[in-house]
Design a protein around this motif. Structure first.
Motif, PDB file in Angstrom:
ATOM      1  N   VAL A   1      -1.895   5.332   4.544  1.00  0.00           N
ATOM      2  CA  VAL A   1      -0.691   5.379   5.381  1.00  0.00           C
ATOM      3  C   VAL A   1      -0.928   4.624   6.685  1.00  0.00           C
ATOM      4  O   VAL A   1      -0.076   3.842   7.132  1.00  0.00           O
ATOM      5  N   MET A   2      -2.097   4.836   7.288  1.00  0.00           N
ATOM      6  CA  MET A   2      -2.392   4.154   8.555  1.00  0.00           C
ATOM      7  C   MET A   2      -2.385   2.635   8.374  1.00  0.00           C
ATOM      8  O   MET A   2      -1.837   1.912   9.209  1.00  0.00           O
ATOM      9  N   TYR A   3      -2.975   2.139   7.288  1.00  0.00           N
ATOM     10  CA  TYR A   3      -3.041   0.694   7.050  1.00  0.00           C
ATOM     11  C   TYR A   3      -1.654   0.121   6.759  1.00  0.00           C
ATOM     12  O   TYR A   3      -1.270  -0.912   7.309  1.00  0.00           O
ATOM     13  N   LEU A   4      -0.916   0.788   5.883  1.00  0.00           N
ATOM     14  CA  LEU A   4       0.386   0.265   5.474  1.00  0.00           C
ATOM     15  C   LEU A   4       1.415   0.298   6.610  1.00  0.00           C
ATOM     16  O   LEU A   4       2.355  -0.487   6.618  1.00  0.00           O
ATOM     17  N   LYS A   5       1.213   1.191   7.569  1.00  0.00           N
ATOM     18  CA  LYS A   5       2.126   1.258   8.725  1.00  0.00           C
ATOM     19  C   LYS A   5       1.605   0.459   9.918  1.00  0.00           C
ATOM     20  O   LYS A   5       2.289   0.366  10.937  1.00  0.00           O
ATOM     21  N   ALA A   6       0.427  -0.132   9.791  1.00  0.00           N
ATOM     22  CA  ALA A   6      -0.180  -0.857  10.918  1.00  0.00           C
ATOM     23  C   ALA A   6       0.649  -2.074  11.309  1.00  0.00           C
ATOM     24  O   ALA A   6       1.152  -2.793  10.444  1.00  0.00           O
TER      25      ALA A   6
ATOM     26  N   CYS B   1      -3.950  -1.177  -1.063  1.00  0.00           N
ATOM     27  CA  CYS B   1      -3.438  -1.455   0.292  1.00  0.00           C
ATOM     28  C   CYS B   1      -3.517  -2.947   0.591  1.00  0.00           C
ATOM     29  O   CYS B   1      -2.564  -3.544   1.103  1.00  0.00           O
ATOM     30  N   LEU B   2      -4.658  -3.557   0.259  1.00  0.00           N
ATOM     31  CA  LEU B   2      -4.854  -4.983   0.537  1.00  0.00           C
ATOM     32  C   LEU B   2      -3.950  -5.868  -0.317  1.00  0.00           C
ATOM     33  O   LEU B   2      -3.551  -6.948   0.105  1.00  0.00           O
ATOM     34  N   ALA B   3      -3.627  -5.405  -1.522  1.00  0.00           N
ATOM     35  CA  ALA B   3      -2.773  -6.196  -2.415  1.00  0.00           C
ATOM     36  C   ALA B   3      -1.364  -6.370  -1.846  1.00  0.00           C
ATOM     37  O   ALA B   3      -0.673  -7.335  -2.193  1.00  0.00           O
ATOM     38  N   VAL B   4      -0.957  -5.472  -0.971  1.00  0.00           N
ATOM     39  CA  VAL B   4       0.342  -5.606  -0.314  1.00  0.00           C
ATOM     40  C   VAL B   4       0.378  -6.893   0.520  1.00  0.00           C
ATOM     41  O   VAL B   4       1.403  -7.553   0.604  1.00  0.00           O
ATOM     42  N   ARG B   5      -0.771  -7.278   1.087  1.00  0.00           N
ATOM     43  CA  ARG B   5      -0.860  -8.476   1.933  1.00  0.00           C
ATOM     44  C   ARG B   5      -1.396  -9.695   1.186  1.00  0.00           C
ATOM     45  O   ARG B   5      -1.103 -10.820   1.554  1.00  0.00           O
TER      46      ARG B   5
END
Length: 194
Positions: free
Chosen positions: A29-34, A89-93
């Protein structure tokens, strides 16, 4: 199959593994909302806390003779879940990360299926092999670099992802002869059949 005791379930190393699993949704959650570099660093700090508990659970288990059958399963499960969460999480970017996730699913699926197959026949691998440990470490370091430094140019990100995929593929290939030896009864540990 033996019943787990409260002492085994609630041993300090196993509690640390539970804690690592609980931290997974927190750092996701912290990474995706960063939105800022500081936000990414805070998410990375949570992952680092998780990795420190990973170091300590093994050290404590060995030093204080708290190695349990549950811990032998729980620790790698916590590792795999953490790695998969980081990769997703990284695959989102970074779209190429989906290829790494696919290879990770193939490798872990193969290892899981073979593990269950041999466990039902009363055998299991005698711990992780050196190449498995290198793969796990390389994967964690690579994912952490990408997690902590979101501004790395995409070309370098893709090179790192390809290197991690090659290491993972080599590891999978190196485990195949181990399972062949187990099939012939030349390797692995005898365990109580399920």
């Amino acid at each position: 199959m033996k019943k787990l005791s409260a002492r085994e379930i609630f041993s300090i190393p196993n509690i640390l593994s539970y804690f690592r699993i609980v931290l997974i949704p927190v750092f996701c959650v912290m990474y995706l909302k960063a939105e800022t570099t500081a936000d990414y660093l805070w998410a990375g700090a949570v992952v680092l806390i998780s990795s420190v508990t990973d170091l300590f659970d093994g050290m404590i288990a060995r030093k204080f003779n708290m190695i349990t059958d549950l811990g032998k399963v729980l620790d790698p499960v916590a590792d795999k879940l953490s790695h998969a969460a980081l990769a997703i999480c990284l695959a989102v970017r970074h779209p190429l990360m989906w290829a790494l996730i696919g290879l990770m699913a193939v490798k872990e699926g193969f290892m899981g299926i073979m593990g269950i197959y041999f466990l039902k026949r009363g055998r299991m691998l005698n711990g992780a092999k050196w190449y498995g440990k290198i793969c796990t470490s390389a994967l964690f370091v690579g994912l952490m670099v990408l997690f902590l430094f979101p501004m790395i140019p995409e070309l370098w990100v893709n090179i790192l992802i390809v290197v991690l995929m090659l290491i993972m593929l080599a590891t999978l290939i190196m485990y195949i002869p181990e399972f062949k030896k187990m099939y012939r009864g030349q390797a692995g540990l005898e365990v109580e059949k399920l």
